[in-house]
Design an enzyme around this catalytic site. Structure first.
Site, PDB file in Angstrom:
ATOM      1  N   ASP A  28       2.692   3.558 -21.390  1.00 45.04           N
ATOM      2  CA  ASP A  28       2.141   3.502 -20.031  1.00 45.04           C
ATOM      3  C   ASP A  28       0.658   3.848 -20.105  1.00 45.04           C
ATOM      4  O   ASP A  28       0.194   4.443 -21.079  1.00 45.04           O
ATOM      5  CB  ASP A  28       2.859   4.481 -19.093  1.00 45.04           C
ATOM      6  CG  ASP A  28       2.339   4.390 -17.651  1.00 45.04           C
ATOM      7  OD1 ASP A  28       2.187   3.266 -17.130  1.00 45.04           O
ATOM      8  OD2 ASP A  28       2.048   5.449 -17.052  1.00 45.04           O
ATOM      9  N   SER A  29      -0.071   3.512 -19.037  1.00 44.93           N
ATOM     10  CA  SER A  29      -1.482   3.897 -18.968  1.00 44.93           C
ATOM     11  C   SER A  29      -1.636   5.416 -18.965  1.00 44.93           C
ATOM     12  O   SER A  29      -2.679   5.927 -19.339  1.00 44.93           O
ATOM     13  CB  SER A  29      -2.108   3.321 -17.698  1.00 44.93           C
ATOM     14  OG  SER A  29      -1.438   3.858 -16.572  1.00 44.93           O
ATOM     15  N   CYS A  91       5.083   0.235 -17.667  1.00 36.39           N
ATOM     16  CA  CYS A  91       3.913   0.191 -16.794  1.00 36.39           C
ATOM     17  C   CYS A  91       3.910  -1.185 -16.146  1.00 36.39           C
ATOM     18  O   CYS A  91       3.880  -2.213 -16.847  1.00 36.39           O
ATOM     19  CB  CYS A  91       2.662   0.383 -17.650  1.00 36.39           C
ATOM     20  SG  CYS A  91       1.109   0.167 -16.766  1.00 36.39           S
ATOM     21  N   GLU A 176      -2.057  11.463 -10.900  1.00 36.02           N
ATOM     22  CA  GLU A 176      -2.836  11.861 -12.085  1.00 36.02           C
ATOM     23  C   GLU A 176      -3.636  13.146 -11.817  1.00 36.02           C
ATOM     24  O   GLU A 176      -3.942  13.887 -12.733  1.00 36.02           O
ATOM     25  CB  GLU A 176      -3.775  10.727 -12.515  1.00 36.02           C
ATOM     26  CG  GLU A 176      -3.062   9.485 -13.044  1.00 36.02           C
ATOM     27  CD  GLU A 176      -2.668   9.551 -14.520  1.00 36.02           C
ATOM     28  OE1 GLU A 176      -3.396  10.172 -15.308  1.00 36.02           O
ATOM     29  OE2 GLU A 176      -1.618   8.981 -14.875  1.00 36.02           O
ATOM     30  N   CYS A 210       5.486   0.765  -9.401  1.00 35.71           N
ATOM     31  CA  CYS A 210       4.566   1.485 -10.288  1.00 35.71           C
ATOM     32  C   CYS A 210       5.319   2.708 -10.773  1.00 35.71           C
ATOM     33  O   CYS A 210       5.927   3.427  -9.966  1.00 35.71           O
ATOM     34  CB  CYS A 210       3.304   1.905  -9.537  1.00 35.71           C
ATOM     35  SG  CYS A 210       2.266   3.021 -10.507  1.00 35.71           S
ATOM     36  N   HIS A 212       4.393   5.479 -11.749  1.00 33.98           N
ATOM     37  CA  HIS A 212       3.905   6.795 -11.278  1.00 33.98           C
ATOM     38  C   HIS A 212       4.583   7.223  -9.972  1.00 33.98           C
ATOM     39  O   HIS A 212       4.622   8.400  -9.641  1.00 33.98           O
ATOM     40  CB  HIS A 212       2.400   6.743 -11.003  1.00 33.98           C
ATOM     41  CG  HIS A 212       1.533   6.863 -12.210  1.00 33.98           C
ATOM     42  ND1 HIS A 212       1.488   5.910 -13.188  1.00 33.98           N
ATOM     43  CD2 HIS A 212       0.664   7.843 -12.590  1.00 33.98           C
ATOM     44  CE1 HIS A 212       0.613   6.283 -14.126  1.00 33.98           C
ATOM     45  NE2 HIS A 212       0.103   7.454 -13.783  1.00 33.98           N
TER      46      HIS A 212
HETATM   47  N1  DGL Z   1       2.123   3.463 -14.045  1.00 28.95           N
HETATM   48  C1  DGL Z   1       1.492   2.210 -14.078  1.00 28.95           C
HETATM   49  C2  DGL Z   1       2.241   1.121 -13.355  1.00 28.95           C
HETATM   50  O1  DGL Z   1       3.424   1.154 -13.356  1.00 28.95           O
HETATM   51  C3  DGL Z   1       0.032   2.072 -13.889  1.00 28.95           C
HETATM   52  C4  DGL Z   1      -0.752   2.946 -13.082  1.00 28.95           C
HETATM   53  C5  DGL Z   1      -2.207   2.729 -13.333  1.00 28.95           C
HETATM   54  O2  DGL Z   1      -2.651   2.979 -14.458  1.00 28.95           O
HETATM   55  O3  DGL Z   1      -2.908   2.304 -12.399  1.00 28.95           O
HETATM   56  O4  DGL Z   1       1.695   0.217 -12.805  1.00 28.95           O
END
Ligand code: DGL
Length: 296
Positions: A28-29, A91, A176, A210, A212
Site C-alpha cells: 500500500d502507499s 491499495c 495518516e 480506499c 485507509h
Molecule cells: N490506501 C490507498 C487506497 O486504497 C491509497 C491512499 C492514498 O495513498 O491516497 O486507495
C-alpha cells in the site's frame, strides 16, 4: 533514483528467488493496506506475509497515473527481489492506476510465473451480490474515482448496478495524520457522505474504495443513513484470495507457511510501528528501506 546498476541488482535478486517459496507481499502507499493484511492473516493464519508501506511518498491519491505506476512497479520489483511470488496491491489507487500495466506489460518479462493481484475486481464482484436496490455508492481517493475502475469492473460483472462516486481527498490525510477519531474528522466524513447520498436516495450500499477508510468506520456508520450497508474491503479481499489459492495450488505451493509477518516502510520505522499497531491490534516492529529501487 533507479539506474541501470540498481536495475541489474534487483533483476539478479529476482532471478535468484525464482521458483523458491516466499511470503505473500502486501503493498500500500502507507498504512491503509494494513486493514486488508489483518483480514488476510485471519483467513490464512499459517502463511507468511511481507507488508510494504511506501509512507515516504504517500498519499498516492492525488498523484498522476505515471507516477503511481512508477512507484507501484518499484514496490513490486522490491517485493519480488525479497522473495515474494504473489503480491496483493492492497491499495485501490495502485490497483486502479498500475495493476493492469504491471500485469500486461511488466510481468511477462519481469517474472512470468509470479502473480500480482488487486482489490478492485474482488470488491466489485462482491458488492453486486450485496445491493438490493442496485444503486451503489463509492467513496474513494480522487485518483481511484477519476480512473473509473469500479465503473468498468461493475459494467462487466453486474451491468444492472448503477454506481454513484464521490472523491474524498481529505480522508486519507485524516488517517495518516492520526486525526481519524478526532472531532475534526466528523466535518469531512459528514460533508462527503452527504454529497454522495445527495446523488441518489436509492443508494443502499457504500463501498469503502480506499483501504485507509476502515479507520473512519465508526464515523462513517454514524453519518451514513442507518439503512445503508457500509462495505469495507478486508474480508472481501481475504475471501477472494482464499478462493484463488484453492483454484491455483501451484501458487499456494509457493507461499511459505511460518505464520510470520515482516513490516517494511520507506519512512521512519518507529512512527510506522506505532500507527500500524492500531490497525493490526497487535505489536508491530517495522524496518525501514530508504530506496525501493536499490533495496537499501
Ligand atoms: N490506501 C490507498 C487506497 O486504497 C491509497 C491512499 C492514498 O495513498 O491516497 O486507495
Amino acid at each position: 533514483m533507479p539506474n541501470s546498476k540498481s536495475d541489474n541488482i534487483i533483476a539478479a535478486q529476482i532471478a535468484a528467488t525464482a521458483g523458491h517459496p516466499g511470503p505473500i507481499g502486501v503493498f500500500d502507499s502507507g498504512y491503509g493496506g494494513l486493514s486488508v493484511l489483518r483480514s488476510l492473516r485471519k483467513a490464512l493464519p499459517d502463511a507468511d506475509f511481507m507488508y510494504l508501506g511506501d509512507n515516504a511518498r504517500a498519499p498516492y491519491g492525488n498523484r498522476s497515473f505515471d507516477l503511481v505506476y512508477h512507484f507501484t512497479l518499484e514496490a513490486v520489483k522490491y517485493l519480488f527481489a525479497r522473495g515474494c511470488q504473489l503480491i496483493i496491491l492492497a491499495c485501490n489507487t495502485a490497483s486502479a492506476k498500475a495493476l493492469r500495466s504491471i500485469q500486461q506489460l511488466d510481468l511477462p518479462t519481469l517474472a512470468p510465473e509470479r502473480r500480482v493481484l488487486g482489490v478492485i475486481r474482488p470488491t466489485a464482484e462482491a458488492v453486486g451480490e450485496i445491493t438490493h436496490s442496485e444503486s451503489v455508492g463509492l467513496v474513494a481517493t480522487p485518483g481511484t474515482a477519476a480512473s473509473k475502475s469500479y465503473d468498468i469492473e461493475l459494467a462487466k460483472l453486474h451491468p444492472s448496478v448503477k454506481l454513484y462516486t464521490h472523491a474524498c481527498p481529505m480522508w486519507v490525510p485524516l488517517v495518516e495524520n492520526l486525526e481519524y477519531d478526532k472531532p475534526g474528522a466528523d466535518y469531512f466524513v459528514k460533508y462527503d457522505l452527504d454529497a454522495l447520498m445527495s446523488q441518489s436516495p436509492a443508494i443502499d450500499t457504500i463501498i469503502l474504495g480506499c483501504t485507509h477508510y476502515p479507520l473512519l468506520l465508526d464515523k462513517i456508520r454514524q453519518f451514513a443513513p442507518p439503512s445503508v450497508n457500509v462495505v469495507p474491503q478486508g474480508e472481501i479481499v481475504a475471501k477472494s484470495l482464499t478462493d484463488y489459492l484453492h483454484r491455483h495450488p501451484e501458487i499456494q505451493e509457493l507461499i511459505t507457511q511460518g505464520g510470520n509477518t515482516e513490516y517494511i516502510t520507506t519512512e521512519e520505522a518507529d512512527k510506522f510501528s506505532n500507527l500500524a499497531q492500531i490497525f493490526m491490534g497487535a505489536p508491530v516492529e517495522a524496518k525501514r528501506v530508504h530506496d525501493l529501487s536499490t533495496g537499501n
